[in-house]
Scaffold this active site. Structure first.
Site, PDB file in Angstrom:
ATOM      1  CG  ASP A   8      -1.827   1.130   1.381  1.00  0.00           C
ATOM      2  OD1 ASP A   8      -1.694   2.122   0.631  1.00  0.00           O
ATOM      3  OD2 ASP A   8      -2.703   1.058   2.263  1.00  0.00           O
ATOM      4  N   GLY A  30      -8.293   5.996  -7.814  1.00  0.00           N
ATOM      5  CA  GLY A  30      -7.115   5.139  -7.785  1.00  0.00           C
ATOM      6  C   GLY A  30      -6.082   5.572  -6.761  1.00  0.00           C
ATOM      7  CG  ASP A  32      -4.829  11.965  -7.365  1.00  0.00           C
ATOM      8  OD1 ASP A  32      -4.085  12.436  -6.489  1.00  0.00           O
ATOM      9  OD2 ASP A  32      -5.484  12.666  -8.148  1.00  0.00           O
ATOM     10  CB  SER A 120      -0.311   5.131 -17.366  1.00  0.00           C
ATOM     11  OG  SER A 120      -0.182   6.528 -17.352  1.00  0.00           O
TER      12      SER A 120
END
Length: 174
Positions: A8, A30, A32, A120
Site C-alpha cells: 500500500d 485510484g 491519487d 497509467s
C-alpha cells in the site's frame, strides 16, 4: 537499488511517494484518491496552493511537482500525470518521462528513497506489462545515470502487477 513489492503506497515509510495524479492536482480516483484520503486535507491544501501559484492549469502528462506529505508517513509527495491511452497518449517516452521527472524532483528535494505506483496501468488504459517494462527500464537506467537515490521501490497493489514488475526488473538488469 530498484525493487518491486506488493503493498500500500499510503503506508510506505520512504522519503517520497509518487502520486499518479489527476491533471487537476485536486484529487481523483485510484492511487491519487487513496493518497489524498490517507494524507488528509493538508495535501489538498498544498495542491490548491500549487494551482493558485505555479500550476494554475494543473499538470500535463509527464510533468512532476512536489508537495509536503501531510499525514502520510513519507516526507514528500511527488505528483505526476501519466499518459492516458484512452485520449491517444500512447508514446512510451511520455510514460518514461513521468518517472524520470519524478525521480529528478525527488533528488532535488534531497530524497534517498522513493515509492512508485504502476503509473497509467489502471484507469488510463495502458497494458500493465508495457507499463512494467517501461517503468523498470527507466528506473534502472536513471539510478545508474544519476547517483543519489538509494532505493526506488515499485509498490504494487496485486500479485499480478508484482509478478509483471519483478519479471521486467529481471530483464532490465540484464
Amino acid at each position: 537499488m530498484v525493487e518491486a513489492v506488493r503493498g500500500d503506497l499510503t503506508t510506505q515509510r520512504l522519503d517520497v511517494v509518487v502520486n499518479a495524479a489527476d491533471p487537476s492536482l485536486l484529487g481523483g480516483g485510484g492511487v491519487d484518491g487513496a493518497l489524498h484520503a490517507a494524507a488528509g486535507p493538508g495535501l489538498l491544501q498544498e495542491c490548491r496552493r500549487l494551482r493558485r501559484t505555479t500550476h494554475p492549469d494543473g499538470l500535463t502528462a509527464g510533468e512532476a511537482v512536489a508537495t509536503g506529505a501531510s499525514n502520510l508517513p513519507c516526507r514528500w509527495v511527488v505528483h505526476t500525470v501519466g499518459p492516458n491511452r484512452h485520449r491517444g497518449q500512447s508514446d512510451p517516452a511520455l510514460l518514461a518521462a513521468c518517472l524520470t521527472n519524478s525521480l529528478a524532483v525527488a533528488r532535488g528535494l534531497g530524497a534517498r528513497t522513493v515509492g512508485v505506483p504502476a503509473v497509467s496501468a489502471g484507469a488510463f488504459g495502458w497494458d500493465p506489462t508495457e507499463v512494467a517494462g517501461v517503468l523498470t527500464t527507466t528506473a534502472a537506467a536513471d539510478v545508474r545515470a544519476h547517483p543519489g537515490l538509494d532505493l526506488v521501490r515499485f509498490v504494487l497493489t496485486s500479485e499480478r502487477l508484482l509478478s509483471l514488475f519483478q519479471d521486467a526488473l529481471e530483464r532490465a538488469r540484464r
